[in-house]
Design an enzyme around this catalytic site. Structure first.
Site, PDB file in Angstrom:
ATOM      1  N   GLY A  12     -11.643  48.352 107.413  1.00 26.05           N
ATOM      2  CA  GLY A  12     -11.825  48.098 105.985  1.00 26.05           C
ATOM      3  C   GLY A  12     -12.982  48.884 105.391  1.00 26.05           C
ATOM      4  N   ILE A  14     -16.208  48.025 104.203  1.00 25.92           N
ATOM      5  CA  ILE A  14     -17.540  47.893 104.823  1.00 25.92           C
ATOM      6  C   ILE A  14     -17.435  48.202 106.321  1.00 25.92           C
ATOM      7  CG2 ILE A  14     -19.498  46.342 105.252  1.00 25.92           C
ATOM      8  CD1 ILE A  14     -18.675  44.803 102.703  1.00 25.92           C
ATOM      9  N   ASP A  68      -4.369  40.749 115.214  1.00 22.55           N
ATOM     10  CA  ASP A  68      -4.717  39.750 114.211  1.00 22.55           C
ATOM     11  C   ASP A  68      -5.616  38.683 114.831  1.00 22.55           C
ATOM     12  OD1 ASP A  68      -4.657  37.659 112.295  1.00 22.55           O
ATOM     13  OD2 ASP A  68      -2.769  38.480 111.520  1.00 22.55           O
ATOM     14  N   SER A 134     -21.068  35.948 101.421  1.00 26.42           N
ATOM     15  CA  SER A 134     -21.064  36.521 100.068  1.00 26.42           C
ATOM     16  C   SER A 134     -21.891  35.664  99.119  1.00 26.42           C
ATOM     17  CB  SER A 134     -19.620  36.590  99.576  1.00 26.42           C
ATOM     18  OG  SER A 134     -19.580  36.743  98.185  1.00 26.42           O
ATOM     19  N   ALA A 135     -22.314  36.299  98.028  1.00 26.67           N
ATOM     20  CA  ALA A 135     -23.039  35.579  96.978  1.00 26.67           C
ATOM     21  C   ALA A 135     -22.175  34.481  96.366  1.00 26.67           C
ATOM     22  CB  ALA A 135     -23.445  36.564  95.887  1.00 26.67           C
ATOM     23  N   TYR A 160     -11.400  31.600  98.236  1.00 31.20           N
ATOM     24  CA  TYR A 160     -12.216  32.575  98.980  1.00 31.20           C
ATOM     25  C   TYR A 160     -13.639  32.046  99.138  1.00 31.20           C
ATOM     26  CZ  TYR A 160     -15.149  36.737  99.690  1.00 31.20           C
ATOM     27  OH  TYR A 160     -16.081  37.626 100.162  1.00 31.20           O
ATOM     28  N   PHE A 189     -23.833  40.786  97.855  1.00 32.64           N
ATOM     29  CA  PHE A 189     -23.512  40.716  96.437  1.00 32.64           C
ATOM     30  C   PHE A 189     -22.402  41.758  96.173  1.00 32.64           C
ATOM     31  CE2 PHE A 189     -26.486  37.669  94.382  1.00 32.64           C
ATOM     32  CZ  PHE A 189     -26.986  37.129  95.559  1.00 32.64           C
ATOM     33  N   ASN A 210     -11.998  45.158  91.561  1.00 40.04           N
ATOM     34  CA  ASN A 210     -13.441  45.333  91.368  1.00 40.04           C
ATOM     35  C   ASN A 210     -13.716  46.439  90.356  1.00 40.04           C
ATOM     36  OD1 ASN A 210     -13.932  43.386  93.303  1.00 40.04           O
ATOM     37  ND2 ASN A 210     -13.930  44.876  94.968  1.00 40.04           N
TER      38      ASN A 210
HETATM   39  N1  LIG Z   1     -16.830  44.279  99.432  1.00 36.09           N
HETATM   40  C1  LIG Z   1     -17.663  43.402  98.908  1.00 36.09           C
HETATM   41  O1  LIG Z   1     -18.166  43.579  97.783  1.00 36.09           O
HETATM   42  C2  LIG Z   1     -18.037  42.156  99.689  1.00 36.09           C
HETATM   43  C3  LIG Z   1     -18.977  41.270  99.126  1.00 36.09           C
HETATM   44  C4  LIG Z   1     -19.306  40.114  99.833  1.00 36.09           C
HETATM   45  C5  LIG Z   1     -18.749  39.868 101.070  1.00 36.09           C
HETATM   46  N2  LIG Z   1     -17.827  40.728 101.590  1.00 36.09           N
HETATM   47  C6  LIG Z   1     -17.234  40.403 102.896  1.00 36.09           C
HETATM   48  O2  LIG Z   1     -17.329  41.527 103.746  1.00 36.09           O
HETATM   49  C7  LIG Z   1     -16.168  41.608 104.584  1.00 36.09           C
HETATM   50  C8  LIG Z   1     -15.603  43.014 104.515  1.00 36.09           C
HETATM   51  O3  LIG Z   1     -15.284  43.312 103.166  1.00 36.09           O
HETATM   52  P1  LIG Z   1     -14.550  44.665 102.757  1.00 36.09           P
HETATM   53  O4  LIG Z   1     -14.912  44.940 101.354  1.00 36.09           O
HETATM   54  O5  LIG Z   1     -14.777  45.677 103.796  1.00 36.09           O
HETATM   55  O6  LIG Z   1     -13.030  44.177 102.797  1.00 36.09           O
HETATM   56  P2  LIG Z   1     -11.730  44.989 103.282  1.00 36.09           P
HETATM   57  O7  LIG Z   1     -10.562  44.220 102.779  1.00 36.09           O
HETATM   58  O8  LIG Z   1     -11.832  46.424 102.926  1.00 36.09           O
HETATM   59  O9  LIG Z   1     -11.830  44.878 104.867  1.00 36.09           O
HETATM   60  C9  LIG Z   1     -11.447  43.737 105.584  1.00 36.09           C
HETATM   61  C10 LIG Z   1     -10.687  44.219 106.806  1.00 36.09           C
HETATM   62  O10 LIG Z   1     -10.349  43.083 107.598  1.00 36.09           O
HETATM   63  C11 LIG Z   1      -9.015  43.226 108.060  1.00 36.09           C
HETATM   64  N3  LIG Z   1      -8.507  41.869 108.326  1.00 36.09           N
HETATM   65  C12 LIG Z   1      -8.318  40.863 107.432  1.00 36.09           C
HETATM   66  N4  LIG Z   1      -7.846  39.777 108.061  1.00 36.09           N
HETATM   67  C13 LIG Z   1      -7.738  40.087 109.379  1.00 36.09           C
HETATM   68  C14 LIG Z   1      -7.303  39.386 110.537  1.00 36.09           C
HETATM   69  N5  LIG Z   1      -6.849  38.133 110.463  1.00 36.09           N
HETATM   70  N6  LIG Z   1      -7.329  40.023 111.740  1.00 36.09           N
HETATM   71  C15 LIG Z   1      -7.770  41.316 111.835  1.00 36.09           C
HETATM   72  N7  LIG Z   1      -8.188  42.024 110.761  1.00 36.09           N
HETATM   73  C16 LIG Z   1      -8.174  41.428 109.555  1.00 36.09           C
HETATM   74  C17 LIG Z   1      -8.290  43.960 106.945  1.00 36.09           C
HETATM   75  O11 LIG Z   1      -7.131  44.637 107.380  1.00 36.09           O
HETATM   76  C18 LIG Z   1      -9.372  44.922 106.449  1.00 36.09           C
HETATM   77  O12 LIG Z   1      -9.300  46.164 107.120  1.00 36.09           O
HETATM   78  C19 LIG Z   1     -15.184  40.542 104.101  1.00 36.09           C
HETATM   79  O13 LIG Z   1     -15.179  39.514 105.053  1.00 36.09           O
HETATM   80  C20 LIG Z   1     -15.748  40.079 102.769  1.00 36.09           C
HETATM   81  O14 LIG Z   1     -15.567  38.692 102.591  1.00 36.09           O
HETATM   82  C21 LIG Z   1     -17.466  41.875 100.928  1.00 36.09           C
END
Ligand SMILES: NC(=O)c1ccc[n+]([C@@H]2O[C@H](COP(=O)([O-])OP(=O)(O)OC[C@H]3O[C@@H](n4cnc5c(N)ncnc54)[C@H](O)[C@@H]3O)[C@@H](O)[C@H]2O)c1
Length: 358
Positions: A12, A14, A68, A134-135, A160, A189, A210
């Protein structure tokens, strides 16, 4: 000594930046992703994001598991094979609006994943965890800036937010009952921007949820106009204010937190804000892009979105003090890197989505 870390959700947004940072800093990394929100090209060994990460790092992940986390057999197999020093959990579904419409999918994914993961960690005695919180767990702010002592779990409007709050509760209970656990909840955040190579970034499908990818797609004429959700908030220009943080600054903090929990004999549960400590309204961000690009960004003001709040701003003094960390990239660099990524990749990674369950 090389440490071995498991990164979940590694393909993903991050996750890919985080794996790149770990590979560049002497960590060995095993990664798992089900590609539910990231891109996997049919027939390729690795999701496109991770294939590029390996090129940028000039280094390879130890293994990519296309699996998964809701499947406990997959997790147990991984833990049987490798002796991890720590886990970075980044695999929650995170779309607020979608979670309000599909609560069961969000609770199933986010709650079953973390329970399966913690079960395996306990069984195989891996007690160090960084959790991407998350915030949103703060709900509607009672005061600003939000520090880590601000109450959590109140006035949460999305499934969420509730799933992350419940996860934090589980993690705290675990640490209270067993001092072997060290868990750091990083309350992120608004994570934006992209790696300075513009080879990896935030891959979105459909209308972006976003602000940053939405603006960059409008600027690149991929979409006709930007919808600004809410213009009657209690903020100077009426649009929502957020605390934006560059994804590479987030990954620097993840690295520092990992170093600390692995080597410093920490025990317990801790929460830290991950943000910049400054807020910008939607109209301010549009203005930055318009000046940078010397072009107008067409937008329309529409109703607020359910689950959104008017103003969010973090106190980051604790993260700075404990980790000797400082966000290095300002809002201009965040906008610039998001734009560079979008320009280079009009359609994100431009690959066919292939889910592990298909
Ligand atoms: N992006 C932001 O602004 C933000 C802010 C606060 C918190 N977060 C947290 O950071 C984390 C990463 O965020 P992101 O923006 O990279 O999201 P993203 O959707 O780009 O990445 C999440 C990844 O997790 C994988 N995934 C989801 N469920 C799964 C499962 N059951 N088994 C295996 N893989 C699975 C998805 O395929 C994806 O590649 C998330 O948990 C999110 O809650 C993100």
């Amino acid at each position: 000594m090389c440490r071995l870390v498991l990164v979940t959700g590694a393909a993903g947004y991050i996750g890919s930046h985080c794996v790149l940072n770990l590979l560049s800093n002497n960590y060995e990394v095993v990664v798992i992703d089900n590609s539910s929100t990231s891109a996997l090209i049919n027939g390729q060994q690795l999701p496109e994001s991770l294939r590029r990460v390996e090129l940028l790092a000039n280094n390879c992940v130890k293994e990519f598991i296309f699996g998964d986390l809701c499947n406990s057999d997959v997790i147990n197999k991984m833990f049987k094979k490798y002796r991890f020093d720590a886990v970075v959990h980044l695999a929650d579904l995170k779309n607020i609006t979608e979670s309000i419409e599909q609560p069961l999918d969000y609770y199933r994914n986010n709650m079953i994943s973390i329970i399966n993961l913690l079960d395996a960690m306990k069984r195989f005695e891996v007690f160090n965890l960084i959790f991407a919180s998350s915030a949103v767990v703060y709900g509607k702010p009672k005061y600003l800036p939000l520090d880590e002592l601000h109450p959590t779990g109140q006035s949460l409007t999305s499934s969420y937010a509730k799933s992350l709050y419940m996860t934090e509760q589980i993690l705290q209970d675990l640490c209270t009952t067993d001092p072997k656990w060290t868990v750091v909840s990083l309350r992120m955040f608004n994570v934006v921007g992209a790696h300075n190579s513009a080879d990896i970034g935030e891959h979105t499908t459909g209308v972006p949820k976003n602000l940053m990818p939405y603006i960059t797609q409008v600027a690149n004429e991929g979409r006709p106009e930007l919808r600004v959700y809410g213009s009657d908030y209690d903020t100077p220009d009426g649009t929502g204010i957020r605390d934006y943080i560059h994804v590479e600054d987030v990954c620097d903090l993840i690295l520092k937190a990992l170093n600390k929990i692995i080597s410093d004999n920490w025990s317990q549960w801790y929460a830290f804000n991950v943000a910049n400590g400054s807020g910008h309204s939607v109209l301010e961000i549009i203005d930055i892009f318009e000046k940078k690009l010397a072009q107008k960004i067409p937008y329309v003001l529409v109703d607020r979105r359910p689950g959104d709040i008017g103003h969010s701003l973090a106190d980051i003094s604790l993260s700075k003090q404990i980790f000797n960390w400082e966000p290095k990239r300002d809002i201009h660099l965040m906008c610039e890197s998001a734009m560079n990524w979008q320009k280079k990749h009009i359609n994100g990674f431009d690959c066919i989505h292939q889910n592990v369950n298909q």
